[in-house]
Design a protein around this motif. Structure first.
Motif, PDB file in Angstrom:
ATOM      1  N   ILE A  64       0.801  -1.068  -0.135  1.00 15.86           N
ATOM      2  CA  ILE A  64      -0.061  -0.035   0.115  1.00 15.86           C
ATOM      3  C   ILE A  64       0.975   1.313  -0.116  1.00 15.86           C
ATOM      4  N   PRO A  65       0.408   2.367  -0.237  1.00 23.66           N
ATOM      5  CA  PRO A  65       1.188   3.684  -0.282  1.00 23.66           C
ATOM      6  C   PRO A  65       1.774   3.931   0.854  1.00 23.66           C
ATOM      7  N   SER A  66       2.990   4.549   1.084  1.00 22.75           N
ATOM      8  CA  SER A  66       3.736   4.947   2.363  1.00 22.75           C
ATOM      9  C   SER A  66       3.067   5.602   3.145  1.00 22.75           C
ATOM     10  N   ASN A  67       2.017   6.691   2.451  1.00 25.23           N
ATOM     11  CA  ASN A  67       1.244   7.539   3.390  1.00 25.23           C
ATOM     12  C   ASN A  67      -0.134   7.316   3.460  1.00 25.23           C
ATOM     13  N   PHE A  68      -0.499   6.028   3.418  1.00 24.68           N
ATOM     14  CA  PHE A  68      -1.722   5.511   3.496  1.00 24.68           C
ATOM     15  C   PHE A  68      -2.457   5.685   4.763  1.00 24.68           C
ATOM     16  N   GLU A  69      -1.571   5.396   5.921  1.00 24.39           N
ATOM     17  CA  GLU A  69      -2.112   5.674   7.232  1.00 24.39           C
ATOM     18  C   GLU A  69      -2.246   7.039   7.603  1.00 24.39           C
ATOM     19  N   ASP A  70      -1.765   7.833   6.884  1.00 21.66           N
ATOM     20  CA  ASP A  70      -1.976   9.345   7.093  1.00 21.66           C
ATOM     21  C   ASP A  70      -3.515   9.692   6.679  1.00 21.66           C
ATOM     22  N   SER A  71      -4.326   8.819   6.132  1.00 18.85           N
ATOM     23  CA  SER A  71      -5.540   9.144   5.656  1.00 18.85           C
ATOM     24  C   SER A  71      -5.223  10.485   4.584  1.00 18.85           C
ATOM     25  N   THR A  72      -4.194  10.620   3.771  1.00 22.28           N
ATOM     26  CA  THR A  72      -3.981  11.710   2.866  1.00 22.28           C
ATOM     27  C   THR A  72      -4.453  11.136   1.480  1.00 22.28           C
ATOM     28  N   ARG A 127     -10.131   4.590   2.789  1.00 26.82           N
ATOM     29  CA  ARG A 127      -9.076   5.176   3.341  1.00 26.82           C
ATOM     30  C   ARG A 127      -8.745   4.523   4.784  1.00 26.82           C
ATOM     31  N   TRP A 128      -7.474   4.819   5.291  1.00 25.32           N
ATOM     32  CA  TRP A 128      -7.316   4.023   6.441  1.00 25.32           C
ATOM     33  C   TRP A 128      -7.945   4.425   7.510  1.00 25.32           C
ATOM     34  N   SER A 129      -8.567   5.790   7.664  1.00 22.58           N
ATOM     35  CA  SER A 129      -9.428   6.180   8.870  1.00 22.58           C
ATOM     36  C   SER A 129     -10.628   5.404   8.733  1.00 22.58           C
ATOM     37  N   LYS A 189      -7.853  -2.181  14.761  1.00 21.48           N
ATOM     38  CA  LYS A 189      -7.394  -2.329  16.347  1.00 21.48           C
ATOM     39  C   LYS A 189      -8.241  -3.466  16.928  1.00 21.48           C
ATOM     40  N   ASN A 190      -9.298  -3.555  16.540  1.00 20.59           N
ATOM     41  CA  ASN A 190     -10.116  -4.379  17.293  1.00 20.59           C
ATOM     42  C   ASN A 190      -9.757  -5.990  16.923  1.00 20.59           C
ATOM     43  N   MET A 191      -9.109  -6.070  15.709  1.00 23.72           N
ATOM     44  CA  MET A 191      -8.636  -7.161  15.160  1.00 23.72           C
ATOM     45  C   MET A 191      -7.144  -7.626  15.808  1.00 23.72           C
ATOM     46  N   SER A 192      -6.760  -6.699  16.439  1.00 25.88           N
ATOM     47  CA  SER A 192      -5.332  -6.611  17.143  1.00 25.88           C
ATOM     48  C   SER A 192      -4.086  -6.516  16.217  1.00 25.88           C
ATOM     49  N   TYR A 193      -4.577  -5.628  15.013  1.00 27.64           N
ATOM     50  CA  TYR A 193      -3.596  -5.319  13.847  1.00 27.64           C
ATOM     51  C   TYR A 193      -3.270  -3.755  14.273  1.00 27.64           C
ATOM     52  N   SER A 194      -1.969  -3.238  14.419  1.00 25.24           N
ATOM     53  CA  SER A 194      -1.510  -1.936  14.742  1.00 25.24           C
ATOM     54  C   SER A 194      -1.235  -1.120  13.538  1.00 25.24           C
ATOM     55  N   ASP A 195      -1.127  -1.811  12.530  1.00 29.84           N
ATOM     56  CA  ASP A 195      -0.560  -1.220  11.270  1.00 29.84           C
ATOM     57  C   ASP A 195      -1.470  -1.717   9.946  1.00 29.84           C
ATOM     58  N   ALA A 254      -0.234  -2.495   7.008  1.00 31.12           N
ATOM     59  CA  ALA A 254       0.227  -3.490   6.011  1.00 31.12           C
ATOM     60  C   ALA A 254      -0.342  -4.865   6.767  1.00 31.12           C
ATOM     61  N   THR A 255      -0.133  -4.921   8.057  1.00 31.61           N
ATOM     62  CA  THR A 255      -0.632  -6.333   8.707  1.00 31.61           C
ATOM     63  C   THR A 255      -1.980  -6.512   8.775  1.00 31.61           C
ATOM     64  N   PHE A 256      -2.808  -5.543   8.715  1.00 29.15           N
ATOM     65  CA  PHE A 256      -4.299  -5.615   8.370  1.00 29.15           C
ATOM     66  C   PHE A 256      -4.711  -6.246   7.293  1.00 29.15           C
ATOM     67  N   PHE A 257      -4.072  -5.432   6.129  1.00 29.76           N
ATOM     68  CA  PHE A 257      -4.417  -5.972   4.764  1.00 29.76           C
ATOM     69  C   PHE A 257      -3.850  -7.458   4.556  1.00 29.76           C
ATOM     70  N   ALA A 258      -2.828  -7.807   4.974  1.00 25.79           N
ATOM     71  CA  ALA A 258      -2.147  -9.168   4.858  1.00 25.79           C
ATOM     72  C   ALA A 258      -3.381 -10.216   5.421  1.00 25.79           C
ATOM     73  N   ASN A 259      -4.070  -9.882   6.074  1.00 27.98           N
ATOM     74  CA  ASN A 259      -5.205 -10.697   6.878  1.00 27.98           C
ATOM     75  C   ASN A 259      -6.575 -10.437   6.401  1.00 27.98           C
ATOM     76  N   VAL A 260      -6.850  -9.541   5.597  1.00 24.72           N
ATOM     77  CA  VAL A 260      -8.024  -9.279   4.992  1.00 24.72           C
ATOM     78  C   VAL A 260      -8.116  -9.436   3.267  1.00 24.72           C
ATOM     79  N   ASN A 261      -9.194  -9.948   3.163  1.00 26.24           N
ATOM     80  CA  ASN A 261      -9.661 -10.119   1.631  1.00 26.24           C
ATOM     81  C   ASN A 261     -10.502  -8.874   1.233  1.00 26.24           C
TER      82      ASN A 261
END
Length: 248
Positions: free
Chosen positions: A86-94, A138-140, A147-153, A155-162
């Protein structure tokens, strides 16, 4: 996919809601299934098919897999997507992500459907939908879910989501899924990645020709994930095995 019957029930329910609240409809495709790079003939095709695909873009990378419903039927109107970069700034929701579909005919003419595709996010472990239907991401939108799935970032979230994408293309007329990253401030595309929608011929040499015998559009041939391995002595079955490695 795990719990596919339960997920399919969820899809039908959410589809009804999406239909009632839809704000537009797709324009009829300028091509036909005769031009499509996708094959709906899974039982009698003598040429091995690719059920999975992958694309690596400058900012976005993804894997694609056919969707199979509770009766083990491949549905051409849905596709599973796994974001692998994913884009490097995706977590910024920009930035935000949207998806589109397009096709090309044998003359090389292309048509991009102007309606953004709807999709839902699905827990890969349980097969349960974790969002409603969306046409932007967007990430927001999903950070609290992560967070409820215990994924803090992300990249890890999308690795476990279809991501289950509703192509609205039951006949498999469209060829390509376009995943685009947009700037929130300008709504202009920053980057994109184009991937052939499975099913398609696993062997690039088979894929080079349409069912009519006409040469397939070069713009589509260039998107075949194994094009660099063409004419190197691999069998069609070996090409299919290679595409199976893209599955998730």
């Amino acid at each position: 996919m795990k719990n596919s019957k339960q997920l399919f029930t969820t899809i039908l329910t959410l589809s009804a809601v999406a239909f009632l609240t839809a704000c537009g409809s797709s324009k009829n495709a300028v091509g036909t299934s005769d031009f499509s790079s996708r094959s709906t003939d899974t039982s009698t095709s003598s040429k091995p098919l690719a059920y999975c695909n992958q694309v690596t873009g400058t900012e976005i990378s993804a894997k694609l897999k056919t969707y199979t419903d509770s009766s083990s039927t491949v549905r051409m109107d849905y596709v599973n997507v796994r974001l692998t970069a994913i884009p490097s700034n995706f977590e910024d929701s920009t930035t935000y992500i949207a998806m589109w579909k397009w096709l090309a005919n044998s003359s090389g003419n292309t048509y991009l459907d102007s309606t953004a595709l709807k999709f839902i996010l699905v827990n890969a472990s349980t097969g349960q939908a974790i969002t409603g239907w969306k046409n932007t991401l967007r990430w927001s939108d999903v950070s609290a879910i992560a967070k409820n799935m215990s994924y803090s970032d992300a990249a890890t979230f999308f690795a476990n989501v279809n991501i289950l994408v509703d192509l609205k293309d039951a006949n498999g007329e469209y060829d390509v899924l376009k995943i685009t990253n947009y700037s929130v401030s300008t709504n202009k595309a920053v980057s994109q990645a184009d991937a052939l929608l499975p099913l398609f011929y696993a062997n690039p040499a088979d894929y080079a020709y349409e069912s009519t015998g006409a040469g397939r559009a070069q713009v589509l041939q260039d998107l075949h994930p194994l094009k660099n391995y063409a004419n190197q002595g691999f069998s069609a079955a070996q090409f299919q095995s290679m595409t199976n490695n893209f599955c998730f």
